[in-house]
Write a protein that holds these residues in place. Structure first.
Motif, PDB file in Angstrom:
ATOM      1  N   VAL B  66      -5.832  59.974 -20.981  1.00 48.55           N
ATOM      2  CA  VAL B  66      -4.952  59.516 -22.063  1.00 48.55           C
ATOM      3  C   VAL B  66      -3.477  59.662 -21.700  1.00 48.55           C
ATOM      4  N   VAL B  67      -3.211  60.078 -20.463  1.00 49.50           N
ATOM      5  CA  VAL B  67      -1.815  60.284 -20.048  1.00 49.50           C
ATOM      6  C   VAL B  67      -1.202  58.962 -19.607  1.00 49.50           C
ATOM      7  N   ARG B  68      -0.004  58.672 -20.108  1.00 54.49           N
ATOM      8  CA  ARG B  68       0.712  57.472 -19.645  1.00 54.49           C
ATOM      9  C   ARG B  68       1.705  57.856 -18.546  1.00 54.49           C
ATOM     10  N   TYR B  69       2.575  58.795 -18.847  1.00 56.56           N
ATOM     11  CA  TYR B  69       3.552  59.264 -17.862  1.00 56.56           C
ATOM     12  C   TYR B  69       3.588  60.779 -17.811  1.00 56.56           C
ATOM     13  N   VAL B  70       3.952  61.321 -16.664  1.00 63.50           N
ATOM     14  CA  VAL B  70       4.354  62.722 -16.581  1.00 63.50           C
ATOM     15  C   VAL B  70       5.788  62.716 -16.076  1.00 63.50           C
ATOM     16  N   GLN B  71       6.704  63.201 -16.894  1.00 64.07           N
ATOM     17  CA  GLN B  71       8.105  63.271 -16.476  1.00 64.07           C
ATOM     18  C   GLN B  71       8.320  64.601 -15.777  1.00 64.07           C
ATOM     19  N   LEU B  72       8.817  64.516 -14.538  1.00 70.07           N
ATOM     20  CA  LEU B  72       8.927  65.701 -13.692  1.00 70.07           C
ATOM     21  C   LEU B  72      10.375  66.143 -13.582  1.00 70.07           C
ATOM     22  N   PRO B  73      10.585  67.403 -13.207  1.00 72.74           N
ATOM     23  CA  PRO B  73      11.959  67.816 -12.912  1.00 72.74           C
ATOM     24  C   PRO B  73      12.435  67.035 -11.689  1.00 72.74           C
ATOM     25  N   PRO B  74      13.695  66.605 -11.689  1.00 80.11           N
ATOM     26  CA  PRO B  74      14.195  65.725 -10.630  1.00 80.11           C
ATOM     27  C   PRO B  74      13.952  66.293  -9.224  1.00 80.11           C
ATOM     28  N   ASP B  75      14.082  67.611  -9.077  1.00 78.56           N
ATOM     29  CA  ASP B  75      13.902  68.186  -7.742  1.00 78.56           C
ATOM     30  C   ASP B  75      12.425  68.405  -7.418  1.00 78.56           C
ATOM     31  N   GLY B  76      11.545  67.986  -8.333  1.00 78.55           N
ATOM     32  CA  GLY B  76      10.114  68.123  -8.081  1.00 78.55           C
ATOM     33  C   GLY B  76       9.544  66.938  -7.323  1.00 78.55           C
ATOM     34  N   VAL B  77      10.370  65.916  -7.108  1.00 80.63           N
ATOM     35  CA  VAL B  77       9.888  64.703  -6.450  1.00 80.63           C
ATOM     36  C   VAL B  77      10.498  64.585  -5.066  1.00 80.63           C
ATOM     37  N   ASP B  78       9.659  64.678  -4.060  1.00 80.62           N
ATOM     38  CA  ASP B  78      10.115  64.451  -2.693  1.00 80.62           C
ATOM     39  C   ASP B  78       9.433  63.184  -2.195  1.00 80.62           C
ATOM     40  N   VAL B  79      10.126  62.066  -2.342  1.00 80.45           N
ATOM     41  CA  VAL B  79       9.543  60.763  -2.029  1.00 80.45           C
ATOM     42  C   VAL B  79       9.136  60.690  -0.551  1.00 80.45           C
ATOM     43  N   GLU B  80       9.989  61.264   0.287  1.00 77.28           N
ATOM     44  CA  GLU B  80       9.733  61.274   1.737  1.00 77.28           C
ATOM     45  C   GLU B  80       8.370  61.906   2.034  1.00 77.28           C
ATOM     46  N   LEU B  81       8.161  63.073   1.402  1.00 74.72           N
ATOM     47  CA  LEU B  81       6.920  63.833   1.605  1.00 74.72           C
ATOM     48  C   LEU B  81       5.712  63.037   1.118  1.00 74.72           C
ATOM     49  N   LEU B  82       5.849  62.429  -0.059  1.00 74.60           N
ATOM     50  CA  LEU B  82       4.766  61.622  -0.635  1.00 74.60           C
ATOM     51  C   LEU B  82       4.458  60.436   0.275  1.00 74.60           C
ATOM     52  N   HIS B  83       5.509  59.803   0.757  1.00 77.60           N
ATOM     53  CA  HIS B  83       5.382  58.644   1.621  1.00 77.60           C
ATOM     54  C   HIS B  83       4.565  59.015   2.873  1.00 77.60           C
ATOM     55  N   ASP B  84       4.937  60.121   3.496  1.00 78.79           N
ATOM     56  CA  ASP B  84       4.229  60.588   4.696  1.00 78.79           C
ATOM     57  C   ASP B  84       2.767  60.883   4.388  1.00 78.79           C
ATOM     58  N   ALA B  85       2.554  61.609   3.292  1.00 75.53           N
ATOM     59  CA  ALA B  85       1.192  61.999   2.911  1.00 75.53           C
ATOM     60  C   ALA B  85       0.343  60.767   2.639  1.00 75.53           C
ATOM     61  N   THR B  86       0.950  59.749   2.021  1.00 77.42           N
ATOM     62  CA  THR B  86       0.229  58.508   1.720  1.00 77.42           C
ATOM     63  C   THR B  86      -0.240  57.831   3.006  1.00 77.42           C
ATOM     64  N   ARG B  87       0.684  57.754   3.993  1.00 77.14           N
ATOM     65  CA  ARG B  87       0.326  57.115   5.254  1.00 77.14           C
ATOM     66  C   ARG B  87      -0.768  57.895   5.986  1.00 77.14           C
ATOM     67  N   ARG B  88      -0.645  59.240   5.904  1.00 78.42           N
ATOM     68  CA  ARG B  88      -1.636  60.074   6.555  1.00 78.42           C
ATOM     69  C   ARG B  88      -3.009  59.840   5.911  1.00 78.42           C
ATOM     70  N   GLU B  89      -3.012  59.772   4.571  1.00 83.03           N
ATOM     71  CA  GLU B  89      -4.267  59.582   3.841  1.00 83.03           C
ATOM     72  C   GLU B  89      -4.852  58.198   4.136  1.00 83.03           C
ATOM     73  N   ALA B  90      -3.979  57.190   4.228  1.00 82.58           N
ATOM     74  CA  ALA B  90      -4.419  55.825   4.482  1.00 82.58           C
ATOM     75  C   ALA B  90      -5.063  55.714   5.865  1.00 82.58           C
ATOM     76  N   ARG B  91      -4.576  56.520   6.793  1.00 84.20           N
ATOM     77  CA  ARG B  91      -5.119  56.493   8.138  1.00 84.20           C
ATOM     78  C   ARG B  91      -6.451  57.253   8.202  1.00 84.20           C
ATOM     79  N   GLY B  92      -6.797  57.901   7.122  1.00 82.76           N
ATOM     80  CA  GLY B  92      -8.081  58.589   7.058  1.00 82.76           C
ATOM     81  C   GLY B  92      -7.946  60.072   7.328  1.00 82.76           C
ATOM     82  N   GLY B  93      -6.830  60.596   6.957  1.00 83.90           N
ATOM     83  CA  GLY B  93      -6.705  62.031   6.882  1.00 83.90           C
ATOM     84  C   GLY B  93      -6.123  62.757   8.025  1.00 83.90           C
TER      85      GLY B  93
END
Lengths: 128, 93
Positions: B66-93
């Motif tokens: 039932v969650v639409r959004y989770v608003q995070l503290p601004p310093d809680g988002v590291d896009v770079e880190l997420l981006h890397d993790a996404t690519r790693r996951e896409a490659r199969g871990g």
């Protein structure tokens, strides 16, 4: 919800820490149920003992007793622990009888319907 | 599993969870699970006057579906880190 051992129940998302407590369960259709949580599973299916529905219309409210409820998890929005130290509702709210709240509910529904139909009739004016 | 791990790192932070029924609740993130069910502590409903029944709710469990959004503290988002993790996951871990 993971099946946590007793030692980390209070750290996990498990509903186990809410067992035997008085809870407020918000449902997808906007209903508010109160009762004591006796059982649950990983889908948030839940059993509430001594359940009642809290109907709120404006400043009026009424608790309608329901008995034992088994709630299907998909209908659950939120399960809140009621802080017994705090007032459950703001002081200006008035408790009324079931008959009275039903009347208030109907009046509110009729008002909404009327507003809807008025809007529909005025649609040709292109208000927005 | 990426967002599960991501939310696990945010435990203890202040977040605002906006639900599909427009109810928005601010509180300390207590825990998350694999369905992204969320438990909040010291909750406060953003529009308290509109939801009087939530007045005495301090801790709550929110069903992930039932969650639409989770608003995070601004310093809680590291896009770079997420981006890397996404690519790693896409490659199969």
């Amino acid at each position: 919800m993971s099946w946590a051992g007793p030692e980390d129940i209070f750290l996990s998302t498990s509903l186990a820490s809410y067992l035997d407590k008085k809870l407020l369960v918000l449902l997808r259709d906007g209903r508010k149920l109160l009762g004591i949580l006796r059982s649950f599973d990983q889908f948030a299916n839940a059993v509430l003992e001594g359940a009642c529905e809290r109907v709120i219309v404006g400043d009026l409210y009424c608790d309608i007793p329901l008995g034992l409820y088994v709630i299907r998890g998909e209908n659950v929005v939120l399960i809140g622990e009621l802080d017994l130290e705090r007032e459950e509702l703001p002081p200006h709210m008035v408790r009324v009888s079931a008959a009275e709240i039903k009347r208030a509910q109907k009046a509110e529904r009729d008002a909404t319907d009327l507003k809807g139909s008025m809007r529909k009739r005025m649609e040709f004016l292109d208000l927005d | 599993m990426l967002f599960f791990s991501y939310f696990k790192d945010l435990v203890g932070r202040e977040v605002t969870v906006e639900l599909k029924n427009d109810l928005a609740i601010r509180g300390t993130l207590h825990s998350v699970d694999q369905y992204l069910n969320i438990k909040l502590e010291n909750t406060k409903v953003v529009d308290q006057d509109k939801y009087p029944h939530m007045l005495s709710v301090r801790n709550c469990f929110i069903r992930g579906s039932v969650v639409r959004y989770v608003q995070l503290p601004p310093d809680g988002v590291d896009v770079e880190l997420l981006h890397d993790a996404t690519r790693r996951e896409a490659r199969g871990g």
